[in-house]
Design a protein around this motif. Structure first.
Motif, PDB file in Angstrom:
ATOM      1  N   VAL A 168     -18.279 -15.821   6.264  1.00 21.11           N
ATOM      2  CA  VAL A 168     -19.072 -14.614   6.021  1.00 21.11           C
ATOM      3  C   VAL A 168     -20.381 -14.981   5.340  1.00 21.11           C
ATOM      4  N   ALA A 169     -20.313 -15.820   4.314  1.00 22.09           N
ATOM      5  CA  ALA A 169     -21.530 -16.232   3.603  1.00 22.09           C
ATOM      6  C   ALA A 169     -22.477 -16.997   4.517  1.00 22.09           C
ATOM      7  N   TYR A 170     -21.917 -17.855   5.357  1.00 28.10           N
ATOM      8  CA  TYR A 170     -22.709 -18.630   6.314  1.00 28.10           C
ATOM      9  C   TYR A 170     -23.500 -17.682   7.225  1.00 28.10           C
ATOM     10  N   ILE A 171     -22.792 -16.696   7.773  1.00 31.09           N
ATOM     11  CA  ILE A 171     -23.451 -15.722   8.659  1.00 31.09           C
ATOM     12  C   ILE A 171     -24.499 -14.920   7.888  1.00 31.09           C
ATOM     13  N   ASN A 172     -24.174 -14.551   6.664  1.00 31.75           N
ATOM     14  CA  ASN A 172     -25.148 -13.832   5.835  1.00 31.75           C
ATOM     15  C   ASN A 172     -26.415 -14.663   5.615  1.00 31.75           C
ATOM     16  N   MET A 173     -26.239 -15.958   5.373  1.00 33.45           N
ATOM     17  CA  MET A 173     -27.406 -16.811   5.143  1.00 33.45           C
ATOM     18  C   MET A 173     -28.219 -17.001   6.422  1.00 33.45           C
ATOM     19  N   VAL A 174     -27.534 -17.105   7.555  1.00 30.20           N
ATOM     20  CA  VAL A 174     -28.238 -17.185   8.832  1.00 30.20           C
ATOM     21  C   VAL A 174     -29.104 -15.944   9.034  1.00 30.20           C
ATOM     22  N   ASN A 175     -28.619 -14.820   8.530  1.00 33.08           N
ATOM     23  CA  ASN A 175     -29.354 -13.557   8.634  1.00 33.08           C
ATOM     24  C   ASN A 175     -30.293 -13.321   7.453  1.00 33.08           C
ATOM     25  N   ASN A 176     -30.675 -14.426   6.791  1.00 33.99           N
ATOM     26  CA  ASN A 176     -31.687 -14.419   5.724  1.00 33.99           C
ATOM     27  C   ASN A 176     -31.266 -13.676   4.468  1.00 33.99           C
ATOM     28  N   LEU A 177     -29.973 -13.644   4.200  1.00 35.83           N
ATOM     29  CA  LEU A 177     -29.492 -13.099   2.942  1.00 35.83           C
ATOM     30  C   LEU A 177     -29.189 -14.280   2.030  1.00 35.83           C
ATOM     31  N   SER A 178     -30.020 -14.482   1.033  1.00 37.19           N
ATOM     32  CA  SER A 178     -29.944 -15.682   0.198  1.00 37.19           C
ATOM     33  C   SER A 178     -28.875 -15.552  -0.881  1.00 37.19           C
ATOM     34  N   ALA A 203     -14.949  -9.571   2.375  1.00 34.27           N
ATOM     35  CA  ALA A 203     -13.642  -9.179   1.832  1.00 34.27           C
ATOM     36  C   ALA A 203     -12.887 -10.362   1.234  1.00 34.27           C
ATOM     37  N   TYR A 204     -13.387 -11.574   1.444  1.00 34.69           N
ATOM     38  CA  TYR A 204     -12.680 -12.795   1.030  1.00 34.69           C
ATOM     39  C   TYR A 204     -13.270 -13.412  -0.238  1.00 34.69           C
ATOM     40  N   CYS A 207     -21.190 -19.647  -6.122  1.00 32.56           N
ATOM     41  CA  CYS A 207     -21.817 -18.320  -6.098  1.00 32.56           C
ATOM     42  C   CYS A 207     -22.461 -17.986  -4.759  1.00 32.56           C
ATOM     43  N   ILE A 208     -22.538 -18.926  -3.834  1.00 31.15           N
ATOM     44  CA  ILE A 208     -23.127 -18.586  -2.537  1.00 31.15           C
ATOM     45  C   ILE A 208     -22.131 -17.853  -1.637  1.00 31.15           C
ATOM     46  N   SER A 209     -20.840 -17.922  -1.991  1.00 33.18           N
ATOM     47  CA  SER A 209     -19.819 -17.339  -1.107  1.00 33.18           C
ATOM     48  C   SER A 209     -18.764 -16.507  -1.829  1.00 33.18           C
ATOM     49  N   HIS A 210     -18.693 -16.602  -3.148  1.00 37.78           N
ATOM     50  CA  HIS A 210     -17.631 -15.953  -3.899  1.00 37.78           C
ATOM     51  C   HIS A 210     -18.177 -15.191  -5.101  1.00 37.78           C
ATOM     52  N   THR A 211     -17.333 -14.331  -5.654  1.00 34.82           N
ATOM     53  CA  THR A 211     -17.670 -13.610  -6.871  1.00 34.82           C
ATOM     54  C   THR A 211     -16.493 -13.697  -7.839  1.00 34.82           C
ATOM     55  N   LYS A 212     -16.769 -13.430  -9.089  1.00 33.84           N
ATOM     56  CA  LYS A 212     -15.764 -13.308 -10.150  1.00 33.84           C
ATOM     57  C   LYS A 212     -14.690 -14.394 -10.064  1.00 33.84           C
ATOM     58  N   ASN A 213     -13.416 -14.006  -9.891  1.00 31.50           N
ATOM     59  CA  ASN A 213     -12.335 -14.993  -9.939  1.00 31.50           C
ATOM     60  C   ASN A 213     -12.455 -16.055  -8.852  1.00 31.50           C
ATOM     61  N   GLY A 214     -13.084 -15.706  -7.742  1.00 30.40           N
ATOM     62  CA  GLY A 214     -13.343 -16.718  -6.724  1.00 30.40           C
ATOM     63  C   GLY A 214     -14.222 -17.833  -7.265  1.00 30.40           C
ATOM     64  N   ILE A 215     -15.259 -17.464  -8.024  1.00 28.79           N
ATOM     65  CA  ILE A 215     -16.127 -18.453  -8.672  1.00 28.79           C
ATOM     66  C   ILE A 215     -15.369 -19.202  -9.758  1.00 28.79           C
ATOM     67  N   TYR A 216     -14.616 -18.464 -10.571  1.00 27.24           N
ATOM     68  CA  TYR A 216     -13.916 -19.103 -11.692  1.00 27.24           C
ATOM     69  C   TYR A 216     -12.929 -20.156 -11.196  1.00 27.24           C
ATOM     70  N   GLY A 275      -1.743 -11.332   3.844  1.00 30.94           N
ATOM     71  CA  GLY A 275      -2.832 -12.294   3.937  1.00 30.94           C
ATOM     72  C   GLY A 275      -3.675 -12.356   2.684  1.00 30.94           C
ATOM     73  N   TYR A 276      -3.848 -11.212   2.024  1.00 26.57           N
ATOM     74  CA  TYR A 276      -4.663 -11.180   0.808  1.00 26.57           C
ATOM     75  C   TYR A 276      -4.035 -12.028  -0.292  1.00 26.57           C
ATOM     76  N   ASP A 277      -2.734 -11.848  -0.522  1.00 23.76           N
ATOM     77  CA  ASP A 277      -2.050 -12.643  -1.546  1.00 23.76           C
ATOM     78  C   ASP A 277      -1.986 -14.116  -1.154  1.00 23.76           C
ATOM     79  N   TRP A 278      -1.667 -14.366   0.118  1.00 21.87           N
ATOM     80  CA  TRP A 278      -1.456 -15.744   0.589  1.00 21.87           C
ATOM     81  C   TRP A 278      -2.656 -16.636   0.309  1.00 21.87           C
ATOM     82  N   CYS A 279      -3.866 -16.096   0.486  1.00 23.44           N
ATOM     83  CA  CYS A 279      -5.060 -16.932   0.375  1.00 23.44           C
ATOM     84  C   CYS A 279      -5.895 -16.611  -0.869  1.00 23.44           C
ATOM     85  N   HIS A 280      -5.396 -15.740  -1.756  1.00 22.88           N
ATOM     86  CA  HIS A 280      -6.149 -15.390  -2.953  1.00 22.88           C
ATOM     87  C   HIS A 280      -6.119 -16.550  -3.942  1.00 22.88           C
ATOM     88  N   VAL A 281      -7.169 -16.669  -4.729  1.00 20.98           N
ATOM     89  CA  VAL A 281      -7.279 -17.799  -5.644  1.00 20.98           C
ATOM     90  C   VAL A 281      -6.197 -17.779  -6.726  1.00 20.98           C
TER      91      VAL A 281
END
Length: 364
Positions: free
Chosen positions: A134-144, A154-155, A188-197, A265-271
């Motif tokens: 998702v982040a990759y596609i966002n960056m391709v679309n000029n979202l820094s 959602a991930y 921080c380019i692809s995650h927020t909060k606990n994903g970053i932590y 799926g949310y629990d399985w792959c959550h940090v």
């Protein structure tokens, strides 16, 4: 400047440990625990004492739907130990190699934009998953960055950033705070909060493991680098508490599974549940590589990610020479990646290049 010098044997051990753990968990990634434990038991590998093979009876193959041919990261074979000639490609190791390439080019002062540019230049989009795609596609679309992390993502608290943190610990021996700062810029380019932590926590553990052998101290030091009131920190504190209360590894894993559902799926792959499994393996593994792998693998959830992170930390502590040969020999010191210009390289050369990144910085 770190007060701990970098040691080749430890860094090489971390690269080997990460690769070995990833290879162990890769063929059964996505399996639910009942299927996994049944296969391990009937193939004579419970408790886990080595890699899994598809060279089993026809009855077992049919019962557990064992296949050899399946597309995995562009390859055509499932990476059972009998099907490999080296460490095969996996996103868990692609990111470690990509971080090396980034820091060879940009040094310690890289920015989140540098991370994004490195991804777009060096790694095809179909080699990244979930939050990263998702982040990759966002960056391709000029979202820094950091906007690239949150938009329609959602991930953003999945495990993806946590699996990217190890290299930043490799190049910050004894300096958990610095490793966590580098990991934040990556995460921080692809995650927020606990994903970053999660990435900050993993990087900090690797940095501390360069000088410390007490696993509780390693985890405690890493916890100091993330917000103490975060859900991730509170979950890891719970694992430490269970360990102090003499709750055994099997019961700790049962409690994690009671709270989180691998069939969601949310629990399985959550940090959070996966970081809890990593810490359970490290705390209860008693610095034994095979036992640590057993605990992380048999808890299920994201098997290759969890075994890779735990293997990396333990490899840093033990050093390459002290990882049992049954885990390192099948790798043949070679690893494939999807990173541009680094398709097939030796793990020992990656360790040497890691040392060079660190030495170059120390001279400044």
């Amino acid at each position: 400047m770190s007060s701990v010098d970098i040691q080749y044997d430890k860094v090489y051990g971390a690269w080997l440990g990460r690769s070995a753990g990833c290879l162990l968990g890769q063929p059964v990634e996505g399996w639910y625990q009942d299927r996994l434990l049944g296969f391990l038991k009937e193939s004579g590998n419970l408790p886990v004492n080595g890699y899994m093979s598809s060279d089993v009876s026809g009855e077992i193959r049919k019962k557990y739907d064992i296949v050899d041919e399946k597309e995995v990261y562009g390859g055509c074979m499932v990476n059972w130990v009998n099907n490999i000639e080296c460490m095969p490609e996996d996103d868990d190791t692609n990111y470690t190699i990509l971080a090396l390439k980034l820091m060879e080019q940009k040094g310690y002062n890289f920015t989140p934009d540098d991370v994004g540019e490195c991804w777009l230049n060096c790694l095809p989009v179909l080699h990244v998953c979930t939050a990263e795609r998702v982040a990759y596609i966002n960056m391709v679309n000029n979202l820094s960055p950091p906007a690239s992390a949150g938009y329609r993502n959602a991930y953003r608290e999945y495990i993806g950033a946590q699996i990217r943190g190890d290299f930043y610990g490799y190049v910050c021996p004894g300096d958990a705070a610095k490793a966590a700062r580098l990991a934040w810029k990556d995460a921080c380019i692809s995650h927020t909060k606990n994903g970053i932590y999660g990435e900050m926590f993993a990087a900090a553990m690797l940095a501390e493991a360069a000088k410390e052998t007490d696993m509780r101290k390693i985890i405690r030091t890493a916890l100091l680098q993330i917000p103490p009131k975060s859900r991730l920190a509170e979950a890891i504190e719970e694992i430490l508490s269970w360990n102090m209360q003499s709750v055994d590894a099997e019961e700790a894993a049962r409690r994690i599974r009671q709270r989180f559902d691998e069939r969601l799926g949310y629990d399985w792959c959550h940090v959070i549940p996966n970081a809890m499994i990593v810490c359970t393996g490290l705390l209860y593994g008693d610095l034994d590589f095979s036992r640590t792998m057993h605990i992380c693998l048999t808890a299920a959830f994201d098997t290759d990610c969890n075994c890779a992170t735990a293997g990396s930390v333990l490899g840093m502590i033990l050093g390459a020479d002290n990882i049992p040969a049954e885990w390192t020999a099948p790798l043949r010191d070679q690893i494939r990646s999807g990173v541009d210009g680094m398709g097939l390289v030796s793990l020992s050369s990656l360790a040497s290049r890691t040392i060079k990144v660190y030495r170059k910085h120390q001279k400044k």
